[in-house]
Design an enzyme around this catalytic site. Sequence first.
Site, PDB file in Angstrom:
ATOM      1  N   HIS A  26      40.911  41.450  32.245  1.00 35.34           N
ATOM      2  CA  HIS A  26      39.597  40.876  32.574  1.00 35.34           C
ATOM      3  C   HIS A  26      39.787  39.525  33.230  1.00 35.34           C
ATOM      4  CE1 HIS A  26      39.155  37.582  29.561  1.00 35.34           C
ATOM      5  NE2 HIS A  26      39.997  38.302  28.853  1.00 35.34           N
ATOM      6  N   CYS A  27      38.755  39.089  33.962  1.00 31.52           N
ATOM      7  CA  CYS A  27      38.748  37.748  34.543  1.00 31.52           C
ATOM      8  C   CYS A  27      37.576  36.988  33.936  1.00 31.52           C
ATOM      9  CB  CYS A  27      38.673  37.814  36.063  1.00 31.52           C
ATOM     10  SG  CYS A  27      37.234  38.687  36.693  1.00 31.52           S
ATOM     11  N   VAL A  28      36.973  36.095  34.674  1.00 29.68           N
ATOM     12  CA  VAL A  28      35.917  35.244  34.111  1.00 29.68           C
ATOM     13  C   VAL A  28      34.651  36.028  33.783  1.00 29.68           C
ATOM     14  CG1 VAL A  28      34.453  33.229  34.531  1.00 29.68           C
ATOM     15  CG2 VAL A  28      36.814  33.250  35.339  1.00 29.68           C
ATOM     16  N   THR A  29      34.325  37.028  34.610  1.00 29.23           N
ATOM     17  CA  THR A  29      33.071  37.764  34.405  1.00 29.23           C
ATOM     18  C   THR A  29      33.232  39.277  34.388  1.00 29.23           C
ATOM     19  OG1 THR A  29      32.619  37.782  36.788  1.00 29.23           O
ATOM     20  CG2 THR A  29      31.714  35.938  35.529  1.00 29.23           C
ATOM     21  N   ARG A  30      34.445  39.795  34.712  1.00 24.99           N
ATOM     22  CA  ARG A  30      34.588  41.234  34.930  1.00 24.99           C
ATOM     23  C   ARG A  30      35.689  41.870  34.097  1.00 24.99           C
ATOM     24  NH1 ARG A  30      36.261  40.597  40.766  1.00 24.99           N
ATOM     25  NH2 ARG A  30      36.487  38.455  40.096  1.00 24.99           N
TER      26      ARG A  30
END
Length: 484
Positions: A26-30
């Site tokens: 995952h990243c910051v929002t996804r």
Amino acid sequence: MTKYTGSANELLEHIGGRDNIAAVTHCVTRMRFVLNDPSKADIEKIENIKLVKGTFTQAGQFQVVIGNEVSSFYNEFTKIAGVEGTSKEEAKTAAKQNQNLLQRMMGHMAEIFTPLIPALVVGGLILGFRNVIGDIKLVEDGTKTIVEISQFWAGVHAFLWLIGEAIFHFLPVGITWSVAKKMGASQILGIVLGITLVSPQLLNAYGVAGAGAGDIPQWDFGFAQIDMIGYQAQVIPAILAGLTLGFLETRLRKVVPNSISMIVVPFLALVPTVLIAHTVLGPIGWQIGSVISDVVYSSLTSSFGWLFAAVFGFVYAPLVITGLHHMTNAIDLQLMSELGGTNLWPMIAISNIAQGSAVLAMIFINRKNEEEKQVSIPAAISCYLGVTEPAMFGINLKYGFPFLAAMIGSMIAAVVSVASGVMANSIGVGGLPGILSIQAQYIGTFAICMIIAIVVPFVLTTIFAKTGVKNFTFKKQKKQSAAV
């Protein structure tokens, strides 16, 4: 059981089950999935999950937009799915199996420039601030700049150039470091290579054009002479040099015995690369960069410039979905080095604003929907500040017609921008703060473009919501999103 348990179970089911997950991170929002069989993912059902704000496929990864809660959701999902999370680098490596050649090229370009973006944004803001205090006549009835009447601000103006020069003139150092890092070469050698391209011993790149045949210093080897030319702010020479260093070092490691590799590999990788960079790669890269910048600038300033602007303004948002927009970073930087500014960046900032304005219209249209406001209001704010992802995937692509309205608004504003000759000093913050990157004489014109990018998408989104365009666009987008 947590508040994410139900949504996590639904996502696992609709994504094709545990066996369909090759990698997840995952990243910051996804949430970022690499799927064994992407066709097993039921996009429509996934997008109907309460916590999901949208989906798209990019760089071989199926990405599910969750928002700021993604970290907690990710922990719950991996626990339920019984899968171990992977690093972003591992996920990218696994995703290559789902990428075509063009997607891989764009992915490489993104990996080179993404680490540089924070510095470029800071540099853009600094140049914009220097614009305001040093170039715009704001005081004494519009006859003088702030710098001209205040020694303090004159000092600030001069001091800030220390940072601006470090970011833009010495950009090749950052590029060669980033390329070396990406290729698995020694990062310090990448930095050293970059420094050799911008060393004070060399004739500054900005002074080459005005230098006569006898004014360019040379290294004289007796049988051969090499021009001592710097490559300040040059993008392509730095990329080519970095790729050469990475290629040589990684290959040498495979053949040189470990017992002497610490001494032999750095020497045999760096010295030939620096020589090749100054004799072959630098001049060739400079010419390639000049051609690219000339073509783009000529296209935008020709009698058909409005057409180029219309196409770019209309398709930039879809390019973001595909990842092809990363190529514009290199073009922007090349324009800056050749022309002292870029007429491409203003259109990118305008596109950000247009997407935010379409969301603003959806907030108005669905003003009684309290649940959607939790997504749309933060999305609009972040979009106006240059981060379009929550707006595009959480609202505009979900409904379809706001995305189309934003594209049309961006197109109209881009045509006005190019027709008026608007130039930015540099890449900067997108959205509304983008005006800080605009050259002083064009700030008023760009403000008009911003108004167009706010008003047109808002009005069109409202009109589309009341007409047949709403249903048509929504259905078409659903088909497209499943195929991306």
